[in-house]
Design an enzyme around this catalytic site. Structure first.
Site, short mmCIF file in Angstrom:
data_model
loop_
_atom_site.label_atom_id
_atom_site.label_comp_id
_atom_site.label_asym_id
_atom_site.label_seq_id
_atom_site.Cartn_x
_atom_site.Cartn_y
_atom_site.Cartn_z
N HIS A 143 26.00 -32.32 12.77
CA HIS A 143 26.35 -31.60 13.02
C HIS A 143 25.88 -30.01 12.95
O HIS A 143 26.46 -28.86 13.14
CB HIS A 143 27.06 -31.71 11.21
CG HIS A 143 25.93 -31.15 10.62
ND1 HIS A 143 25.29 -31.52 9.14
CD2 HIS A 143 25.37 -30.22 9.78
CE1 HIS A 143 24.02 -30.92 8.11
NE2 HIS A 143 24.94 -29.82 8.78
N ASP A 174 24.61 -39.05 11.32
CA ASP A 174 24.31 -36.73 11.41
C ASP A 174 22.66 -36.99 11.99
O ASP A 174 22.72 -36.00 11.63
CB ASP A 174 24.56 -36.71 9.92
CG ASP A 174 24.61 -35.81 10.12
OD1 ASP A 174 24.87 -34.74 10.79
OD2 ASP A 174 24.87 -34.84 8.82
N SER A 253 19.59 -27.90 7.10
CA SER A 253 20.37 -29.31 8.11
C SER A 253 19.44 -28.98 8.99
O SER A 253 19.02 -28.50 9.87
CB SER A 253 21.79 -28.64 8.13
OG SER A 253 22.30 -29.02 7.14
#
Length: 434
Positions: A143, A174, A253
């Protein structure tokens, strides 16, 4: 006026000290006592037989090594040893109205990816990553780079930017692998990968990344749980994750979660915010063993997408029905009740069948829904009972294309074993599909 008790106690202690000091001074007026003090007692001595004598004002020497706890020293060393393996990632879309930009906006809202202003309607964002090979392979979250028209990276302590390209993506986990162009080999510091199967709750966890675009931020906590599952990836299948209270915020992230040995044990991926859009002490990381399992496929990806196998079915989770509903339609307490089996799917080739007899049941929103009650019921996968629908999804997504699954299937009053060879299969995404 009443004064707080601690202040009164402090005042009383000071007053007592003044009184004692005064009496000492009175006694020191005696020539004999004065001679005794000055001739036989060092000035550093603080008292003589109860008498108060000024001590020299010598501050204690500060020992930095002793002041640091063992845990602090370990954290400092881990950060120093691994900081050059961290990568800062910036992404840009050429147009905010493009399909890729709209997808990225949805992912930003879902995962809290920080967005930076861009010119000419372009959208920008930041994330983190880390080197996993001497060739310059960088692991990050899917993402972080999904839908980006341009990817650039920077290294720790260096303002120079390098363009990067996608080697491969694994959207259902992911994860993504990117590689930067032109990075000097001596500047590539691959981080050692640990073993997430050997973790224990309570062990140290160190998160590194660029939260809110703040380069090189480090937070420390512990592993809070190893029993957590959360929706991961584009299919939003509940997968096992590492829960930590180390502060993870938007921009972390894709960054590494390290243990006290300096090994990567997870990839920081999500936070539970409680609606505040930032860390609330509950962060999640993809276990590093998932990365190690996928890494060879990612490195051989040549810009492609690693697809996960699919049965090609639509089902109802029986554990979500009430006891009365299951009893009324003669259904077991748990399992996957097949609603539809898509033509040419792996499930269809294995002979599985969906249902046709419609019945009305209550749904989670307090309303009602129509389901077919006479389809095949998958009650176990490879001998493991299905207690909820996600058990089936996790079993399938954990396999590779070409693998075989043995399903325990109930049809009417008979139960049999069915072997399915897994393949990739495309169908419109909807709740209960696998």
């Amino acid at each position: 006026m009443k004064r707080p008790l601690p202040l009164l106690l402090l005042t009383g202690a000071l007053a007592l000290g003044s009184f004692v000091g005064y009496q000492a001074n009175e006694r020191q007026n005696s020539p004999a006592e004065t001679a005794s003090v000055t001739s036989s007692t060092p000035v550093e001595e603080e008292s003589i037989q109860g008498q108060m004598v000024p001590a020299t004002n010598r501050p204690a020497a500060f020992n930095q090594a002793r002041a640091r706890t063992e845990s602090e020293a370990n954290t400092v060393q881990v950060v120093k040893d691994r900081q050059d393996g961290l990568v800062y990632i910036s992404v840009t879309e050429s147009s905010s109205g493009s399909e890729q930009a709209q997808l990225r906006q949805r992912l930003q809202e879902q995962f809290g990816l920080p967005e930076l202003p861009g010119g000419n309607g372009a959208r920008s964002g930041t994330g983190s990553g880390f080197f996993v090979s001497a060739a310059g392979d960088i692991i990050t979250n899917n993402h972080v780079i999904e839908g980006a028209s341009e990817i650039t990276i920077r290294l720790h302590g260096n303002k120079k930017t390098y363009k990067a390209k996608v080697i491969a993506r694994a959207p259902d986990f992911d994860l993504a692998l990117i590689r930067a162009e032109g990075v000097p080999r001596e500047d590539i510091q691959a981080l050692p990968l640990g073993d997430s199967s050997r973790l224990d709750v309570g062990l140290k966890a160190i998160a590194m990344g660029a939260p809110f675009g703040l380069d090189f931020s480090v937070s420390e906590g512990i592993i809070s749980s190893l029993e957590r599952t959360v929706p991961v990836g584009t299919k939003q299948v509940n997968q096992q994750v590492i829960q930590t209270d180390a502060a993870i915020n938007p921009g972390n992230s894709g960054g590494p979660l390290l243990n006290s040995a300096g090994e990567v044990i997870g990839v920081n991926t999500q936070i539970l915010t409680g609606g505040i859009g930032q860390s609330a002490g509950v962060g999640f990381a993809i276990p590093i063993n998932t990365v190690k399992k996928l890494l060879p496929q990612l490195q051989a990806g040549k810009g492609g997408v690693i697809r996960t196998p699919t049965l090609g079915i639509q089902f109802t989770d029986l554990s979500a029905l009430s006891d009365e509903e299951r009893k009324a339609y003669n259904l077991p307490a748990s399992g996957a009740l097949l609603q539809q089996v898509y033509p040419n799917s792996p499930a269809a080739r294995a002979g599985l069948k969906g249902g046709s007899e419609a019945a009305t049941v209550s749904d989670t929103g307090g309303g009602s829904a129509q389901i077919a009650t006479d389809g095949d019921i998958i009650t176990a996968v490879d001998g493991q009972a299905i207690t909820e629908g996600d058990d089936l999804r996790r079993a399938v997504i954990g396999k590779q294309i070409g693998d075989r699954l043995t399903l325990t299937v109930r049809r009417g009053s008979k139960t049999r074993e069915v072997t399915v060879q897994l393949q990739a299969f495309d169908f419109p995404q909807a709740s209960g599909q696998e």
